[in-house]
Write a protein that holds these residues in place. Structure first.
Motif, PDB file in Angstrom:
ATOM      1  N   ALA A 120      40.808  44.164  35.350  1.00  0.00           N
ATOM      2  CA  ALA A 120      40.457  43.233  36.436  1.00  0.00           C
ATOM      3  C   ALA A 120      41.105  43.685  37.741  1.00  0.00           C
ATOM      4  O   ALA A 120      40.497  43.625  38.801  1.00  0.00           O
ATOM      5  CB  ALA A 120      40.883  41.814  36.077  1.00  0.00           C
ATOM      6  N   ASN A 169      38.949  44.565  41.132  1.00  0.00           N
ATOM      7  CA  ASN A 169      39.030  43.464  42.091  1.00  0.00           C
ATOM      8  C   ASN A 169      38.773  43.939  43.518  1.00  0.00           C
ATOM      9  O   ASN A 169      39.622  43.817  44.393  1.00  0.00           O
ATOM     10  CB  ASN A 169      40.403  42.795  42.004  1.00  0.00           C
ATOM     11  CG  ASN A 169      40.474  41.540  42.850  1.00  0.00           C
ATOM     12  OD1 ASN A 169      39.452  40.885  43.051  1.00  0.00           O
ATOM     13  ND2 ASN A 169      41.650  41.220  43.350  1.00  0.00           N
ATOM     14  N   ARG A 177      31.861  45.669  35.419  1.00  0.00           N
ATOM     15  CA  ARG A 177      32.191  44.338  34.897  1.00  0.00           C
ATOM     16  C   ARG A 177      31.166  43.924  33.845  1.00  0.00           C
ATOM     17  O   ARG A 177      31.512  43.390  32.793  1.00  0.00           O
ATOM     18  CB  ARG A 177      32.205  43.331  36.058  1.00  0.00           C
ATOM     19  CG  ARG A 177      32.641  41.948  35.640  1.00  0.00           C
ATOM     20  CD  ARG A 177      32.518  40.971  36.789  1.00  0.00           C
ATOM     21  NE  ARG A 177      31.114  40.801  37.182  1.00  0.00           N
ATOM     22  CZ  ARG A 177      30.710  40.017  38.168  1.00  0.00           C
ATOM     23  NH1 ARG A 177      31.584  39.342  38.878  1.00  0.00           N
ATOM     24  NH2 ARG A 177      29.431  39.899  38.455  1.00  0.00           N
ATOM     25  N   VAL A 232      38.507  40.152  31.298  1.00  0.00           N
ATOM     26  CA  VAL A 232      38.315  40.814  32.599  1.00  0.00           C
ATOM     27  C   VAL A 232      37.659  39.845  33.573  1.00  0.00           C
ATOM     28  O   VAL A 232      38.116  39.647  34.700  1.00  0.00           O
ATOM     29  CB  VAL A 232      37.444  42.082  32.441  1.00  0.00           C
ATOM     30  CG1 VAL A 232      37.073  42.641  33.811  1.00  0.00           C
ATOM     31  CG2 VAL A 232      38.163  43.133  31.625  1.00  0.00           C
ATOM     32  N   TYR A 290      40.084  36.978  34.487  1.00  0.00           N
ATOM     33  CA  TYR A 290      41.163  37.420  35.378  1.00  0.00           C
ATOM     34  C   TYR A 290      40.619  37.741  36.770  1.00  0.00           C
ATOM     35  O   TYR A 290      41.296  37.500  37.777  1.00  0.00           O
ATOM     36  CB  TYR A 290      41.897  38.626  34.793  1.00  0.00           C
ATOM     37  CG  TYR A 290      42.976  38.241  33.816  1.00  0.00           C
ATOM     38  CD1 TYR A 290      44.022  37.394  34.210  1.00  0.00           C
ATOM     39  CD2 TYR A 290      42.961  38.694  32.507  1.00  0.00           C
ATOM     40  CE1 TYR A 290      45.007  37.020  33.313  1.00  0.00           C
ATOM     41  CE2 TYR A 290      43.945  38.330  31.601  1.00  0.00           C
ATOM     42  CZ  TYR A 290      44.967  37.496  32.008  1.00  0.00           C
ATOM     43  OH  TYR A 290      45.944  37.125  31.139  1.00  0.00           O
ATOM     44  N   LEU A 291      39.400  38.289  36.839  1.00  0.00           N
ATOM     45  CA  LEU A 291      38.798  38.546  38.151  1.00  0.00           C
ATOM     46  C   LEU A 291      38.647  37.237  38.921  1.00  0.00           C
ATOM     47  O   LEU A 291      38.936  37.166  40.116  1.00  0.00           O
ATOM     48  CB  LEU A 291      37.432  39.228  37.987  1.00  0.00           C
ATOM     49  CG  LEU A 291      37.473  40.740  37.838  1.00  0.00           C
ATOM     50  CD1 LEU A 291      36.104  41.284  37.450  1.00  0.00           C
ATOM     51  CD2 LEU A 291      37.928  41.382  39.141  1.00  0.00           C
ATOM     52  N   THR A 316      33.239  31.690  33.545  1.00  0.00           N
ATOM     53  CA  THR A 316      34.413  31.352  34.336  1.00  0.00           C
ATOM     54  C   THR A 316      34.562  29.842  34.439  1.00  0.00           C
ATOM     55  O   THR A 316      35.646  29.300  34.222  1.00  0.00           O
ATOM     56  CB  THR A 316      34.278  31.965  35.741  1.00  0.00           C
ATOM     57  OG1 THR A 316      33.853  33.310  35.605  1.00  0.00           O
ATOM     58  CG2 THR A 316      35.583  31.914  36.475  1.00  0.00           C
TER      59      THR A 316
END
Lengths: 299, 270
Positions: free
Chosen positions: A97, A101, A111, A177, A180-181, B264
Motif C-alpha cells: 500500500a 499510495n 491494486r 492493500v 491500507y490504501l 473499504t
C-alpha cells in the motif's frame, strides 16, 4: 381547505417500529442465535443425532477436547496459519500500500492485480494452487523436466502447512492493500509536509507520522485477517484435503469433518462452541488492546 | 527498488492466473511437459467444450442458479435489513443498541461452523435441503454486514428529513419507504457488491444445505463435484476452474472501482 391532505391510516409508532424491525430480528434469532444456543446446549450432552433424548454429560466433552490429540494438532495448525498469516498479510498489505499510495494508472492496475483472488473465492483458489503445487502439478513438472526431484509442497506435513499459509496470504493480502490504501488517504498531506520541513527522513516520517495515524486501519486489518484465518476451511479442503494423514487439519476443517462422521454430535458441538468463543474473545481482545494506540491518534 | 518490488508482486499474483488461462486450452501431455509454455499450433477449445457440456454438472445451469441465488439473497437482505437499520439508526434507547449488537456479533461467527447447528433448525422447520432454507440462511449471513453499513449510513442522513415527513403526516413506515430508502443508494450498492461476491464464492453452505441430493449445483459446488474425482486430469481441472472464474473476472474488471470502495466501506464504516 386547499392544504387538506387525504386522511391516512397510521399505525401507532410502536407498531410501525415493530413492523420494520421484526423480519430481520426473526431471521437473526432463528438462524444465528438459536443455533448457537442449541450448539451450546448440545455441547453438554452425549447426543448422537439419533436418540430423541440427549443425556447431560456436564463438561465431559470439553475435558475430552483438551486431551484429544487430533484437536490439539488442529489447534496448533490453526495457530500457525493464523499468527504467521496475519503478520504476513499485514506486512505485505501495508508494504505494498505504501508503494502504491500515489495516483497513477499503473498503480491502479497493480491494486486490481493484487486483490483479484478476492472475487475468485477460496475453493477455486485451493484447486488452482493444488494444480500448481501438487505432486503432479505445474511446478513439480518443471522440476522433473529439469532433472530435479520435485519439492514436497503438499506431501510433507511441514511443507504443506507452509503452502497453506502461502496460499492464504496470496489470496487475502490484496484486501489488506486496499484497506491500507484507504487508511493512507486519511493521513493529512500537511503532516507529511511538516515532517519534511522539519528535516525528517522517509523512515522517520513513516515512524512518527504515518504509522500512528494508521492505528485505526491497523486494528481493522488485524481483526479482519485474524477472524478470517481462524476459520480457514475451503483452501485446506481443496489444497490438501487435510492431508497428508490429517496433518494439515485446521480447527474448522476438523469440526466439519467430525460433525458428519456423526455419532458424536455433542462432541462436535463442543468443538464448534470452542472455536466461536476463541474467535470472539480474540477479536474483542485485540480491538480493546488496539484502542490505546487509536486513542493516541485522536488525543 | 520500488519498481522491482512492484514487478515482483505483479508476477507472483499473475502467474497462477496465467497458468489457469493458458492450460485450459492445452492437452494433458502439453500441460505436464511444459506447464508454462504456449504450444500455439496445438491449442484447442475441446476441453473447455467438454467442461461446458458435462452432463453431470452443467456449468451453464450453475451460472443461472448461482446468479438467481445472488439476486434473491440481495433482494431479501435489503428488504429485511434496511427497515430494521432505519429504526435502529434513529433509535436512542438501550434496546436499539442491544439489537444492533446482536446483529454485529454475527460478524465474528464463522459461518462454516454455524451451519452445523443450523442444519437442526432447518430440519425442524422442514427446510433442510430446500432452496428456501438455503436462501434464508444465506440471507441471514448477510445481515450483520448490511446492518453495519446501513445503520452507519442512515446516521449520516439529517434527522430533519424525518421531521419534515412527520409534519406532513407520514408515519415511520412511509418515511422509510418514501424518504430514507431512496437516499440509501450508495450504501445499498456497497452491500450488493459484497453480498454478490459472497454468494458467488460460497461453497460450504450450498454444499451442506442443498447437498448433492437436491441436484442443484452452484458454480463452486459443481466445480467441486467435477474436479473431486479427476484432480489429476488437468484437462478437467483447468477448464472447469476457468469456466468458474470467467464470469467473476468480467464482473471484476467492469466493477473494480465499486468493489474496492465497497470493500473499504464494508470494513471501516461505523
Amino acid at each position: 381547505m386547499p392544504n387538506s391532505k387525504r386522511p391516512r391510516v397510521t399505525l401507532p409508532l410502536g407498531a410501525s417500529h415493530a413492523v420494520l424491525l421484526t423480519p430481520a430480528t426473526i431471521m437473526i434469532v432463528l438462524f444465528m442465535i438459536v443455533p448457537i444456543v442449541l450448539a451450546a446446549y448440545l455441547s453438554f450432552t452425549d447426543w448422537d443425532g439419533l436418540t430423541p433424548n440427549p443425556q447431560s454429560v456436564g463438561w465431559d466433552n470439553y475435558t475430552r477436547l483438551l486431551h484429544d490429540a487430533d484437536v490439539g494438532h488442529a489447534a496448533i495448525v490453526t495457530l500457525i496459519v493464523t499468527v504467521v498469516g496475519t503478520l504476513a498479510c499485514n506486512a505485505a498489505g501495508l508494504g505494498l500500500a505504501l508503494l502504491l499510495n500515489r495516483p497513477g494508472r499503473l498503480n491502479t492496475v497493480l491494486r486490481a492485480v493484487v486483490f483479484y483472488p478476492y472475487v475468485i473465492g477460496p475453493i477455486i483458489i485451493g484447486f488452482l494452487w493444488s494444480a500448481i503445487l501438487g505432486a503432479n502439478g505445474a511446478i513439480a513438472h518443471v522440476f522433473s523436466n529439469a532433472g530435479h526431484s520435485p519439492l514436497p509442497f503438499l506431501s510433507d506435513p511441514t511443507w504443506a502447512i507452509g503452502s497453506i499459509v502461502a496460499v492464504v496470504v496470496w489470496s487475502q493480502f490484496g484486501v489488506n492493500v486496499v484497506l491500507y490504501l484507504a487508511g493512507l488517504q486519511t493521513v493529512p498531506p500537511a503532516l507529511h509536509e511538516a515532517a519534511r520541513v522539519d528535516g525528517a527522513g522517509r523512515w522517520q516520517t513513516f515512524r512518527s507520522v504515518t504509522w500512528p495515524m494508521l492505528a485505526p486501519s491497523v486494528t481493522v486489518n488485524l481483526v479482519l485477517v485474524l477472524v478470517g484465518l481462524l476459520r480457514v476451511y475451503e483452501i485446506v479442503l481443496a489444497l490438501t484435503g487435510g492431508g497428508p494423514a490429517g496433518r494439515t487439519n485446521t480447527f474448522a476443517f476438523l469440526i466439519l469433518s467430525e460433525s458428519f462422521r456423526a455419532n458424536h454430535l455433542g462432541y462436535g458441538a463442543a468443538q464448534a462452541i470452542t472455536l466461536m468463543v476463541v474467535i470472539a474473545a480474540l477479536a474483542l481482545g485485540l480491538t480493546a488492546l488496539r484502542r490505546r494506540a487509536e486513542d493516541a491518534v485522536t488525543a | 527498488m520500488t519498481k522491482l518490488l512492484k514487478a515482483l508482486a505483479a508476477l507472483v499474483m499473475l502467474v497462477p492466473g496465467y497458468l489457469l488461462v493458458v492450460n485450459a486450452f492445452k492437452s494433458q501431455d502439453d500441460i505436464t511437459r511444459s506447464p508454462f509454455g504456449i504450444p500455439f499450433d496445438r491449442l484447442s477449445l475441446d476441453h473447455l467444450g467438454a467442461a461446458l457440456s458435462n452432463p453431470d454438472f452443467a456449468i451453464t445451469k450453475a451460472y443461472v442458479v448461482t446468479a438467481l441465488f445472488a439476486v434473491a439473497v440481495n433482494v431479501l437482505s435489503l428488504a429485511v435489513s434496511a427497515p430494521a437499520a432505519y429504526v435502529i439508526a434513529r433509535g436512542t434507547r438501550l434496546r436499539h443498541r442491544t439489537l444492533l449488537g446482536l446483529f454485529l456479533v454475527g460478524l465474528f461467527i464463522p459461518s462454516q461452523v454455524l451451519v452445523i447447528p443450523v442444519i437442526y433448525v432447518l430440519k425442524y422447520l422442514g427446510l433442510m435441503g430446500t432452496v428456501t432454507g438455503f436462501l434464508l440462511y444465506e440471507t441471514t449471513l448477510t445481515l450483520p454486514v448490511s446492518m453495519f453499513l446501513y445503520v452507519a449510513y442512515i446516521k449520516t442522513l439529517p434527522r430533519e428529513l424525518d421531521e419534515a415527513a412527520r409534519v406532513d403526516g407520514a408515519g415511520p413506515i412511509v418515511t422509510f419507504w418514501r424518504v430514507i430508502l431512496p437516499l440509501m443508494r450508495p450504501a445499498v450498492a456497497t452491500a450488493v457488491v459484497l453480498h454478490t461476491i459472497g454468494v458467488w464464492t460460497d461453497f460450504v453452505n450450498p454444499q451442506i444445505i442443498l447437498g448433492p441430493g437436491s441436484s442443484l449445483y452452484t458454480v463452486t459446488t459443481s466445480v467441486y463435484a467435477a474436479i473431486g474425482r479427476y484432480s489429476t486430469d488437468f484437462t478437467v481441472v483447468y477448464p472447469n476452474l476457468l469456466m468458474a472464474v470467467a464470469p467473476v473476472l468480467v464482473f471484476f474488471v467492469l466493477l473494480q472501482r465499486n468493489i474496492v470502495s465497497g470493500l473499504t466501506a464494508g470494513a471501516t464504516k461505523g
